[in-house]
Enzyme design. Sequence first.
Site, PDB file in Angstrom:
ATOM      1  N   ARG A 294      24.939  44.517  69.667  1.00 49.66           N
ATOM      2  CA  ARG A 294      26.086  45.045  68.938  1.00 49.66           C
ATOM      3  C   ARG A 294      27.261  44.073  68.946  1.00 49.66           C
ATOM      4  O   ARG A 294      27.911  43.879  67.924  1.00 49.66           O
ATOM      5  CB  ARG A 294      26.475  46.405  69.501  1.00 49.66           C
ATOM      6  CG  ARG A 294      25.547  47.502  69.021  1.00 49.66           C
ATOM      7  CD  ARG A 294      25.775  48.839  69.689  1.00 49.66           C
ATOM      8  NE  ARG A 294      24.917  49.843  69.051  1.00 49.66           N
ATOM      9  CZ  ARG A 294      24.753  51.072  69.497  1.00 49.66           C
ATOM     10  NH1 ARG A 294      25.374  51.482  70.581  1.00 49.66           N
ATOM     11  NH2 ARG A 294      23.962  51.913  68.849  1.00 49.66           N
ATOM     12  N   TYR A 427      23.171  47.849  60.462  1.00 50.58           N
ATOM     13  CA  TYR A 427      22.182  47.760  61.543  1.00 50.58           C
ATOM     14  C   TYR A 427      22.830  47.692  62.925  1.00 50.58           C
ATOM     15  O   TYR A 427      24.024  47.522  63.057  1.00 50.58           O
ATOM     16  CB  TYR A 427      21.161  46.648  61.332  1.00 50.58           C
ATOM     17  CG  TYR A 427      21.603  45.221  61.155  1.00 50.58           C
ATOM     18  CD1 TYR A 427      22.808  44.725  61.621  1.00 50.58           C
ATOM     19  CD2 TYR A 427      20.735  44.309  60.532  1.00 50.58           C
ATOM     20  CE1 TYR A 427      23.142  43.394  61.477  1.00 50.58           C
ATOM     21  CE2 TYR A 427      21.062  42.975  60.378  1.00 50.58           C
ATOM     22  CZ  TYR A 427      22.272  42.520  60.862  1.00 50.58           C
ATOM     23  OH  TYR A 427      22.598  41.197  60.707  1.00 50.58           O
ATOM     24  N   GLU A 428      21.978  47.889  63.937  1.00 51.11           N
ATOM     25  CA  GLU A 428      22.393  48.028  65.346  1.00 51.11           C
ATOM     26  C   GLU A 428      23.351  49.201  65.550  1.00 51.11           C
ATOM     27  O   GLU A 428      24.265  49.143  66.363  1.00 51.11           O
ATOM     28  CB  GLU A 428      23.017  46.722  65.863  1.00 51.11           C
ATOM     29  CG  GLU A 428      22.085  45.553  65.869  1.00 51.11           C
ATOM     30  CD  GLU A 428      20.768  45.822  66.588  1.00 51.11           C
ATOM     31  OE1 GLU A 428      20.750  46.665  67.500  1.00 51.11           O
ATOM     32  OE2 GLU A 428      19.764  45.203  66.213  1.00 51.11           O
ATOM     33  N   GLY A 429      23.131  50.261  64.813  1.00 53.40           N
ATOM     34  CA  GLY A 429      24.006  51.430  64.890  1.00 53.40           C
ATOM     35  C   GLY A 429      25.081  51.323  63.841  1.00 53.40           C
ATOM     36  O   GLY A 429      25.927  50.421  63.888  1.00 53.40           O
TER      37      GLY A 429
END
Length: 569
Positions: A294, A427-429
Amino acid sequence: MPYTSPVAEFRFLLDHVLAYAKLAQTETFAEADAETTDAILTELGRLCDDVMAPVNRAGDLTPAVLENGIVRTSPGFKSAYQAIAEGGWLGISADPEFGGMGLPQTLNTAMNEMMSGACLALQLCPLLSQGQIEALEHHASDELKALYLPKLTSGAWTGTMNLTEPQAGSDVGALTTKATANGDGSYAVTGQKIFITWGDHDVAENVCHLVLARLPDGAPGTRGISLFMVPKFLPDEGGNPGERNDLRVVSLEHKLGIHGSPTCVMSFEGAKGWLVGKENGGMAAMFTMMNNARLGVGAQGIGVAEAAYQHALSYAQDRVQGKTPLGKGAIIDHADVRRMLATMKAEIFAVRAIALACGLSMDMAKAGNDPHWQARAALLTPIAKAHGTDIGCEVSSMGVQIHGGMGFIEETGAAQFFRDARITPIYEGTNGIQAMDLVGRKMMDGGEAAFRLLQEVEDCAENARTQLAELANPVWDAAETLREATEWLVAQDANTRNAGAVPYLRAFARVLGAHYHLKAAIADPQGARARLAKVFIDRILPEHSSLLVQARAGAEQLYALSPEDLESA
């Protein structure tokens, strides 16, 4: 226009804004002194400018392809990746026991930004490996560490993260991939995963998949999920790639941007894998990787913003159009173009400082096992990810605008930055999830970590009032307003918090950005740093006030709109 890594910007931030030097005073990072840091940044800049940036356009125009079950990467990617691996850069912050440099996450963040500015599609490959290295360091057995970490750290093998399934996106607990014991310590993993970044390629000799799957007795939801190492080629007795595992690439996604990054649909068909961490402890292990990624994704947004800014600045200096207040000249002399360029530069400086501050907090937490630094790193991670990627999209869009109609034409290259950046808030949350994490998990301490950070912002502004009152006073006022909003926030129920989470995160980022600009102005009170700080504090910081009004509006008005209301004309 060629990309130039902003090495001087990193030096200034580390030396004058973030007190990076205190890291070298710790036992853990004693080797990260000024001389070493300068050498690392210089060499990284050279790699990004001379090796990675030249293949960026080829990655966009000639995407990765799937041929006879094998993924072929874009022209120049293999040799560029090999240069990254040979330089040891995949292990910049990895454990020296397995071949890493053991350097601070702060420098890793700088590296990820510069590599992303040079070629985001290629940078994704080492980023995923870095995350996998950290997950294995924290959770894998000694046997798995000994086998996989040296290969991943050297870059001989690369890593991936397999979470998402067609029916299970952000709701990871809905996954259906299964794992059953083979009776020899290994497991058979069966299922399909989508959106697997660099899930297959031809740049390294093996691809190591970390796969979330459920054991037969795994409970429903995330509590019953385990994590498995599933390599493309099964290591032989010598630890080298041997027999092909029972997994394959079904297809490659056709994407808006990052064309050079192969995004795979993966099918695991009883593939052999090994448990990483405890049974049913997969989410804890995966979150180690995701938290690393993140911050890295936040740095990606900043890197693309920097590249887009450089591209737009060069164009604005060359493009002659109309009469300006300074006479007939380049469009950089038009007030609105000057406004956009100043905004871009001020935004990049602010969010770069936030990302580096997050990395520094991680390093201080690791060096001293200090819970206050751990809490600060946790607080800053969703801000760095969400705001870094939002700014990447906004700045690259502004870069297209500066190019005018030519920005909409692919040949100028301005549109690629915009297209590449657009994935990073997803992406990645997603950034909405980051914001809800900020107002949820990161406020479970009653806002203590936030209040501690805001106190530092207010103290800095208070001390600067005699020297730079016109900059310091607005920063102090904004921090106090954010403090009051935070006090209100922590007293609300979860849904009320979530309804205002996104504007709250952005308001927090605005205040932090102003704080770091003020610190830059203190170091350069008569120079360009102070002038840039004034742009941010006068023109951008005031946005925090309206954002906090939105943050406190609550959820009721949103749910008062029915689905039928939203469908009506």
